[in-house]
Write a protein that holds these residues in place. Structure first.
Motif, PDB file in Angstrom:
ATOM      1  N   ILE A  50      22.710  98.952  14.221  1.00 44.93           N
ATOM      2  CA  ILE A  50      23.186  99.360  15.536  1.00 44.93           C
ATOM      3  C   ILE A  50      23.306  98.104  16.400  1.00 44.93           C
ATOM      4  O   ILE A  50      22.452  97.205  16.331  1.00 44.93           O
ATOM      5  CB  ILE A  50      22.241 100.391  16.169  1.00 44.93           C
ATOM      6  CG1 ILE A  50      22.294 101.710  15.380  1.00 44.93           C
ATOM      7  CG2 ILE A  50      22.584 100.637  17.623  1.00 44.93           C
ATOM      8  CD1 ILE A  50      21.351 102.775  15.883  1.00 44.93           C
ATOM      9  N   TRP A  60      32.153 105.514  16.046  1.00 48.77           N
ATOM     10  CA  TRP A  60      30.977 104.694  16.338  1.00 48.77           C
ATOM     11  C   TRP A  60      31.340 103.263  16.720  1.00 48.77           C
ATOM     12  O   TRP A  60      30.525 102.365  16.598  1.00 48.77           O
ATOM     13  CB  TRP A  60      30.008 104.706  15.150  1.00 48.77           C
ATOM     14  CG  TRP A  60      29.626 106.095  14.750  1.00 48.77           C
ATOM     15  CD1 TRP A  60      29.927 106.732  13.593  1.00 48.77           C
ATOM     16  CD2 TRP A  60      28.863 107.035  15.517  1.00 48.77           C
ATOM     17  NE1 TRP A  60      29.424 108.009  13.577  1.00 48.77           N
ATOM     18  CE2 TRP A  60      28.748 108.228  14.752  1.00 48.77           C
ATOM     19  CE3 TRP A  60      28.270 106.996  16.785  1.00 48.77           C
ATOM     20  CZ2 TRP A  60      28.080 109.355  15.199  1.00 48.77           C
ATOM     21  CZ3 TRP A  60      27.585 108.131  17.233  1.00 48.77           C
ATOM     22  CH2 TRP A  60      27.503 109.287  16.447  1.00 48.77           C
ATOM     23  N   VAL A 119      27.857 100.997  15.963  1.00 52.44           N
ATOM     24  CA  VAL A 119      27.432 100.624  14.619  1.00 52.44           C
ATOM     25  C   VAL A 119      28.186  99.373  14.176  1.00 52.44           C
ATOM     26  O   VAL A 119      29.413  99.291  14.317  1.00 52.44           O
ATOM     27  CB  VAL A 119      27.694 101.776  13.621  1.00 52.44           C
ATOM     28  CG1 VAL A 119      27.398 101.330  12.194  1.00 52.44           C
ATOM     29  CG2 VAL A 119      26.851 102.992  13.991  1.00 52.44           C
TER      30      VAL A 119
END
Length: 486
Positions: free
Chosen positions: A348, A432, A436
């Motif tokens: 992340i 994402w 991510v």
């Protein structure tokens, strides 16, 4: 030389009768305390014996309950009886329990020997009276219980054949059938275990933990997932726990990203780790344990990083478990640690704050299930009040809602998983972006998944881990590397 698979050094199982009568009283009190009748009869029926087409009843083959035909748990809770084709009634006002067992069948005796007799059943089970089921079917043994007009008979809907209550003699007493209270009361009472129940869960944990240790010792000798599955079942059975609490999850490599993996038949070669989620039963009480370990005895850098994160999540959540804690808070502590840990690994984006990560709900992709569930006569035991319609993705699969009571047993089972479906498609779709780091994530796909699960007794001032197989990485690597099967 005589070789025994059983381990004589394991602690013996608990002794004494199953505490059925106290369970009856607890259920009756719960009904009265929650606005139900303070008198009447709680009536439950056990599991019926089922035959496959190849096991014809006329052959006189011995009746038995298998894992797929388990004794009804509500029935066992009030009786401690695991025989098929039995019936039970508890007269609340008289504080009297009656168990009906099958009568002696000469054809059965020819094939399987003598069944349990009435006097033997009275000695074995914590009940006041034992009769045979033919006496129940005639209606005669019910009449004494229905001494008052319009006696309330509390049953579980769809779990009782009410024909016996429609016999002419019984109908003269005009019994009232209630479908609401019995199930609700038993499921509420089953959450808090008494000392005997805890002792049985503890014993199931001891045997399962030993079987998990044998898995670690056998890994280097195995070529396929099914071999390790068989090792676990063999050691449980050899040490007095024949039944498994659930189907074993024996998942190697990327298979471990499937939460309830069922195949258990893939080769181990070329895979990094193995996740095994397995537990046996002792006298209908379950264990539920998960361990993850490297197949060659040494974690890769990425596997070790994920393992350390999951163990940290479990350890920190363990510190919170005590009577009165809100389970949602413990669960969210695990998600907070997952967010921080995945950010530290770079999976992340490191620029994000913890609150920003949680607001994105991305941790539900890496940790999609609840932190744990109640454990008892069922692996996912009753009384958790789950809300699977909850729109909050953090809680949609949480099997316990609300505060934990002292005497409950819960699992503490955080996990981190790298599921390529649907994650890869979501990444391609840009879901994402900015959250991510795909380049870093690619290094972790082969890890598959890591879960560590122990069974925890909730106490007023903390908790006790009933699971005895160790989980620190030093032990895990050492046990696998030694590879000496006991």
């Amino acid at each position: 030389m005589t070789i025994s698979i059983a381990n004589p050094n394991l602690p013996p199982p608990p002794t004494g009768k199953y505490t059925a009568k106290s369970h009856c009283r607890r259920v009756a009190k719960w009904i009265a305390d929650n606005g139900g009748p303070s008198s009447g009869i709680v009536y439950v029926e056990g599991q019926s014996m089922k035959m496959t087409e190849a096991r014809k009843v006329k052959l006189g083959l011995p009746p038995q309950l298998t894992t797929t035909e388990r004794q009804r748990r509500h029935f066992y809770y009030l009786t401690g009886c695991d025989l098929p084709d039995c019936f039970f009634a508890y007269d609340i006002a008289a504080d009297k329990s009656t168990l009906w067992i099958p009568p002696v069948d000469p054809e059965y005796v020819m094939w399987a020997g003598m069944p349990l007799l009435k006097e033997e059943a009275l000695e074995r089970y914590d009940v006041d009276e034992v009769l045979t089921s033919d006496e129940l079917q005639s209606g005669k043994s019910l009449l004494n219980m229905l001494s008052k007009q319009e006696t309330i008979i509390m049953v579980i809907k769809d779990r009782a054949d009410l024909a016996i209550f429609h016999a002419d003699e019984v109908q003269k007493q005009k019994p009232k059938i209630d479908y609401d209270w019995t199930r609700k009361a038993i499921e509420a009472c089953r959450v808090v275990k008494d000392d005997h129940e805890i002792a049985m869960i503890r014993h199931a944990n001891v045997v399962s933990s030993y079987a998990h240790e044998q898995i670690l010792a056998a890994v280097k000798h195995a070529k396929n997932e099914r071999e390790l599955n068989a090792v676990f079942v063999m050691h449980c059975h050899a040490n007095g726990c024949r039944e498994q609490a659930y189907g074993c999850i024996c998942a190697s490599g990327t298979n471990a990203s499937t939460l309830h993996y069922v195949h258990n038949d893939m080769p181990l070669q070329g895979r990094l780790n193995l996740l095994i989620d397995a537990g046996c039963e002792y006298n209908c009480y379950c264990s539920d344990i998960t361990r993850t370990f490297p197949l060659d005895g040494k974690f890769t850098k990425e596997s070790r990083e994920v393992y350390d994160l999951v163990l940290h999540m479990q350890t920190e959540c363990m510190k919170l478990i005590r009577a009165g804690v809100l389970w949602e808070d413990v669960h969210m502590r695990a998600h907070t640690l997952a967010a921080e840990g995945l950010r530290e690994l770079g999976i992340i984006e490191k620029k994000l704050s913890t609150s920003e990560i949680l607001d994105s709900h991305v941790t539900t992709r890496f940790f999609p299930h609840g932190l744990g569930h109640y454990l008892g006569m069922d692996t996912h035991d009753v009384g958790g009040n789950a809300n699977y319609e909850d729109p909050n993705p953090f809680f949609a699969y949480l099997r316990i809602r609300g505060k934990l009571p002292a005497g409950a047993v819960v699992t503490n089972e955080p996990g981190i998983y790298f599921r390529q479906y649907p994650m890869e498609q979501e990444l391609k779709d840009g879901k994402w972006d900015g959250i991510v780091d795909q380049d870093v994530l690619k290094r972790y796909w082969d890890v598959g998944g890591v879960r560590i699960e122990d069974d925890i007794l909730v106490k007023e001032d903390g908790c006790e881990n009933l699971t005895t197989v160790k989980s620190d990485w030093h032990y895990i690597e050492s046990a696998v590397s030694k590879g000496n099967m006991a």
